[in-house]
Design a protein around this motif. Structure first.
Motif, short mmCIF file in Angstrom:
data_model
loop_
_atom_site.label_atom_id
_atom_site.label_comp_id
_atom_site.label_asym_id
_atom_site.label_seq_id
_atom_site.Cartn_x
_atom_site.Cartn_y
_atom_site.Cartn_z
N ARG A 218 11.59 -9.16 3.76
CA ARG A 218 10.38 -9.16 2.94
C ARG A 218 10.62 -8.53 1.57
NH1 ARG A 218 9.13 -11.52 7.11
NH2 ARG A 218 7.30 -11.15 8.43
N MET A 219 11.85 -8.42 1.11
CA MET A 219 12.16 -7.60 -0.06
C MET A 219 11.39 -8.02 -1.32
SD MET A 219 16.00 -8.73 -1.30
CE MET A 219 16.83 -8.28 0.21
N ASN A 220 11.03 -9.30 -1.44
CA ASN A 220 10.32 -9.75 -2.63
C ASN A 220 8.83 -9.96 -2.39
OD1 ASN A 220 12.66 -9.89 -4.36
ND2 ASN A 220 13.29 -11.70 -3.20
N GLN A 221 8.36 -9.51 -1.22
CA GLN A 221 6.94 -9.64 -0.89
C GLN A 221 6.20 -8.39 -1.34
OE1 GLN A 221 6.29 -10.94 3.13
NE2 GLN A 221 4.20 -10.13 3.23
N THR A 222 4.96 -8.54 -1.82
CA THR A 222 4.19 -7.38 -2.24
C THR A 222 3.71 -6.61 -1.02
OG1 THR A 222 2.19 -8.73 -2.39
CG2 THR A 222 3.43 -8.37 -4.43
N ALA A 223 3.69 -5.30 -1.15
CA ALA A 223 3.37 -4.43 -0.01
C ALA A 223 1.97 -4.66 0.53
CB ALA A 223 3.54 -2.96 -0.42
N GLY A 224 1.04 -4.99 -0.36
CA GLY A 224 -0.34 -5.18 0.07
C GLY A 224 -0.56 -6.36 0.98
N THR A 225 0.39 -7.27 1.05
CA THR A 225 0.26 -8.45 1.92
C THR A 225 0.98 -8.28 3.25
OG1 THR A 225 2.23 -9.54 1.00
CG2 THR A 225 0.12 -9.93 -0.13
N MET A 226 1.56 -7.10 3.47
CA MET A 226 2.33 -6.86 4.69
C MET A 226 1.47 -6.26 5.79
SD MET A 226 5.67 -5.34 2.72
CE MET A 226 6.63 -4.95 4.19
N SER A 227 1.93 -6.37 7.03
CA SER A 227 1.22 -5.79 8.16
C SER A 227 1.31 -4.27 8.11
CB SER A 227 1.83 -6.29 9.47
OG SER A 227 3.12 -5.72 9.67
N GLY A 228 0.48 -3.62 8.95
CA GLY A 228 0.51 -2.17 9.01
C GLY A 228 1.86 -1.62 9.44
N GLY A 229 2.47 -2.27 10.40
CA GLY A 229 3.79 -1.82 10.85
C GLY A 229 4.84 -1.96 9.77
N GLU A 230 4.79 -3.08 9.04
CA GLU A 230 5.74 -3.28 7.94
C GLU A 230 5.52 -2.27 6.83
OE1 GLU A 230 6.26 -8.14 8.56
OE2 GLU A 230 4.75 -7.34 7.18
N GLN A 231 4.26 -1.95 6.56
CA GLN A 231 3.98 -0.94 5.54
C GLN A 231 4.48 0.44 5.97
OE1 GLN A 231 0.07 -0.88 3.77
NE2 GLN A 231 -0.13 -3.10 3.91
N GLN A 232 4.38 0.73 7.28
CA GLN A 232 4.91 2.01 7.76
C GLN A 232 6.42 2.07 7.59
OE1 GLN A 232 3.19 4.85 8.96
NE2 GLN A 232 5.25 5.56 8.46
N MET A 233 7.10 0.98 7.90
CA MET A 233 8.54 0.92 7.67
C MET A 233 8.87 1.13 6.19
SD MET A 233 9.52 -2.35 10.05
CE MET A 233 9.08 -2.44 11.77
N LEU A 234 8.05 0.53 5.32
CA LEU A 234 8.29 0.64 3.89
C LEU A 234 8.08 2.07 3.41
CD1 LEU A 234 8.97 -0.60 1.17
CD2 LEU A 234 6.59 -1.39 0.99
N ALA A 235 7.03 2.72 3.91
CA ALA A 235 6.77 4.11 3.51
C ALA A 235 7.92 5.02 3.92
CB ALA A 235 5.46 4.59 4.14
N MET A 236 8.45 4.80 5.13
CA MET A 236 9.58 5.61 5.58
C MET A 236 10.83 5.28 4.77
SD MET A 236 8.81 5.41 9.69
CE MET A 236 10.33 6.23 10.18
N GLY A 237 11.05 3.98 4.52
CA GLY A 237 12.21 3.57 3.73
C GLY A 237 12.15 4.13 2.32
N ARG A 238 10.97 4.10 1.72
CA ARG A 238 10.81 4.65 0.36
C ARG A 238 11.13 6.14 0.34
NH1 ARG A 238 4.86 4.35 -1.65
NH2 ARG A 238 4.73 5.93 0.01
#
Length: 239
Positions: A130-150
């Motif tokens: 999902r690297m080129n996808q905007t965060a606002g269009t991602m699922s809650g689980g994907e956003q949690q992964m992104l927050a941890m990755g960030r």
């Protein structure tokens, strides 16, 4: 000792949110704070990261007093937080969110940042997809992964994780906690706030229980998980 919190008191106006709490985190540990809503867990995390002012007490990181250090300076020392509610930048892509995590790094224009991005993608393969996808269009689980990755992009010595399982399906909760364990195995110390006490105690070296702004119990994760009073109060009678 990596983190030492001593006699910490924090207010919201006249309301005392945290009252004289003392706890430590040693390098290499996973330490968890558990308790009911309103116990003071998130306030503690915000205070360690500099987002809440301290009324009394001290916070020391690797021997340095950071009690009144501005929040933007703490990631430079090695403290990074994945906040409650994730806090992803919704209009930015996955890659752009990860770049923000590395913003305070002095080496952010070197290959070290690319190596850390690869590490994040190895922990969270879904983010690479999902690297080129905007965060606002991602699922809650994907956003949690992104927050941890960030948060990991800051290359922290201490990772503050605030409610990483909130709002996630049971299968994904187990996956997230497996990743927390792997992050720790790779050398990052973790301070975890979590309402899923069973998973938190299972993963933690040590744990502290907060009630109405005070620490009322402490011990190893396994000892607290086996304690009948803790089971009754936080684990539905079992773990």
């Amino acid at each position: 000792m990596l983190l030492e919190v001593n006699g910490l008191c924090v207010n919201y106006g006249r309301i005392e949110a945290i009252r004289d709490i003392t706890f430590t985190v040693e390098e290499g540990e996973v330490v968890t704070l558990i308790g009911a809503n309103g116990a003071g867990k998130t306030t503690t995390m915000k205070t360690v990261s500099g987002l809440r002012p301290v009324r009394a007490g001290t916070i020391r990181f690797d021997g340095q007093d950071i009690t009144h250090m501005p929040p933007h300076q703490r990631p430079v020392l090695g403290i990074s937080q994945s906040p409650e509610g994730r806090g992803c930048f919704p209009g930015m892509t996955v890659n752009e969110n990860l770049d923000m995590g590395a913003y305070a790094r002095k080496d952010r224009k070197t290959k070290a940042v690319a190596e850390d991005r690869d590490r994040v993608f190895s922990l969270f393969p879904r983010l690479q997809e999902r690297m080129n996808q905007t965060a606002g269009t991602m699922s809650g689980g994907e956003q949690q992964m992104l927050a941890m990755g960030r948060a990991l992009m800051a290359r922290p010595r201490l990772l503050l994780l605030d409610e990483p399982s909130m709002g996630l399906a049971p299968k994904l909760i187990a996956q997230i906690f497996d990743i927390v364990t792997e992050i720790n195995n790779q050398g990052t110390t973790v301070l975890l706030v979590e309402q899923n006490a069973a998973q938190a105690l299972k993963r933690a070296n040590r744990a502290y229980i907060l009630e109405t702004g005070e620490i009322v119990r402490e011990g190893t994760g396994s000892a607290l998980a086996a304690d009948d009073a803790v089971k009754a109060a936080y684990l539905g009678g079992d773990i």
